[in-house]
Motif scaffolding. Sequence first.
Motif, PDB file in Angstrom:
ATOM      1  N   ALA A 191      18.623 -14.082 -58.918  1.00 58.49           N
ATOM      2  CA  ALA A 191      19.271 -13.987 -57.608  1.00 58.49           C
ATOM      3  C   ALA A 191      18.595 -12.872 -56.821  1.00 58.49           C
ATOM      4  O   ALA A 191      18.284 -11.805 -57.366  1.00 58.49           O
ATOM      5  CB  ALA A 191      20.760 -13.713 -57.742  1.00 58.49           C
ATOM      6  N   THR A 208      19.941 -14.964 -48.992  1.00 62.69           N
ATOM      7  CA  THR A 208      20.045 -14.943 -50.449  1.00 62.69           C
ATOM      8  C   THR A 208      19.401 -16.197 -51.031  1.00 62.69           C
ATOM      9  O   THR A 208      19.396 -17.264 -50.402  1.00 62.69           O
ATOM     10  CB  THR A 208      21.512 -14.881 -50.909  1.00 62.69           C
ATOM     11  N   ASP A 245      19.192 -18.061 -55.135  1.00 63.23           N
ATOM     12  CA  ASP A 245      19.575 -17.968 -56.541  1.00 63.23           C
ATOM     13  C   ASP A 245      19.079 -19.202 -57.288  1.00 63.23           C
ATOM     14  O   ASP A 245      18.970 -20.291 -56.708  1.00 63.23           O
ATOM     15  CB  ASP A 245      21.094 -17.816 -56.687  1.00 63.23           C
TER      16      ASP A 245
END
Length: 618
Positions: free
Chosen positions: A254, A266, A268
Amino acid sequence: MTDDERDGDASDAAARLLQRKLRASNQRELYKALNVPPSASSEEIRAAYLRVASSYHPDRVDPPLREDSEAQFLKIDRAYKVLTDPLMRQAYDKFGERGLRLLQAVPQHEMLPLRFPCEVAYILEDLSAEEMQYSALSAQGSSGTVTVHMEIPRPLQPPRLKQLSVEQQVEVPLTGATSLFAGIFVINRKAVGMGMGYVGARLQLSKATWVSCTYLLSQKRKLTIESSRELSGAVNVRASLSCAENGNLGLKLASSRRMSASLTGTVDLTAGSGEDEAIGFGLTSSNGKRELTGRLRVSDSEVAVKGIYENRISNAVLVKCVGKLGTRGVECLLGATRNLSSLATINLGLGVGMDGVTVSIQARKGRHHVHVPIKISPHLDPWSVLVGSLLSAGLNAGLVLLVRPFEKARIQRQLRMLEREVSERQARGRRNAAAQVRLMAEASIRKTQVEKRAMKGLGGLVILEARYGTSSMPQKAPPDPEWYLLSRDKEQALDRATALDVRVPLQFFVNKSRLQLPPGSKAGMLGFYDVSANPTWLYDPSTSSDGSEPDKSSATAFRAPLRPPRPPEAKTKARTRLYVRYSYLGKVYEVSVDDIEPLELPPMDTSHTCLGTEGQVR
């Protein structure tokens, strides 16, 4: 927003303001004790110490003042010892009083080889980081989560237990950077139970990096190593590698990056270890009160897009909306979180999706969390949505009515406690300042006589009037010039005073017809104290919430808990200032400066107002 919510916000704002003032550590108190700037040399500090010590030394004062002299001389002597020791002064300049405590923790044999200031700074920064980490770990202690799944089989029937799970973890710090933790997880579903445990360790390698290792104790044992590192001020990476008993490996990655002041991205990734392999992307935009998040997740079993909107409508209430659209169906969640205190919150939500309608109740106190989801219906139909909405709204109204009296009482107790603490600190500052002025009085009279004869009879620097406070201008009523005698009547008057007569300490600091006050608040100087610290605006029975006079005819007007008045920033700002009227070379001048501004008498320019000669001005 209701009046009660505004009152709660105002009370919380007042409490936070006082807490910041109480926590704030002034790193210039020792310099103020000697009236020298932080840039003063060792010679200047020594000269200032000798001038002050001549009036404060117990052997040089009259017996009635000896008790005050002994207490005040210890403070001055400590200031001199700290500021003339290079290591102690560097620690004080960097961390204040906390730096001196950190320096005492360093063994003497480690300090002797140090030659450069940067080496001392490195040691102090390491000790400070270790102390903060140890405090954070000590504050963590135990944590736990209890989840109770309930369902209503049919309308108008009581809910029944569907599933119960409990997780408990205990963390014990070994050092400032290392801790051990252990936990258990127990679940019961339809009278069938199971449990597992885990142990692990966490190591803080640096301010930006930590590593943890967890071993799962169950029928399928697993070892997990997890690490997080902040690559820069805007990028953070977290990785987790697990190995099951059968040899299967799992990997989770992540990463987050702050693209701007309000935008964060972000990414992940999950692979192996028997879980769905998935990759996800997200963007979060925040402006302080509102936050909008969008996420896309692609896995073996589902492709879904999720949107999250959060809006903090007050300091105590946060509204959250979640919408999810995927190959498995559509889900929607509407919830509200109310802060009961700095550690306790309660959340109520309504979830609607393809698997039915659910009302969720969550409560948190510190690191302990209770979650009670109640499934209204396994089917999505208008009746279930209506019942869920009414139930959620009814629970919210009931909890608010139940909790609000306790919340208001807690805030009032906190305000009174903080008010009392500020008042006690102000009283201590007043007593210290009064003792200091009593010790200065005789030397101040001598300096006044010397200055009147200086400059070949024309007269040197003589302080005629000096006021310090929020009403320090000359058109205001003059403060009591003998306030430092501290009789009972004078103390009661000082409780309401907004200005202080500081002619004695200013004349005391005059040296060869010159007076120099360094920049920074004068409240910590000898003979001064913070008159503006009187916290009557927090709980003032003389004014109502809108600033008007209360109804004095009511018998309970001054006994009932009144609504706190507006915070000081909403009122007319009265800044603390220093007003001085002085004579120099036969002429009278006046000047008024802000509390944090430096003051030099006489000035190098013509910025001070000339009122005339001494014969013309009385």
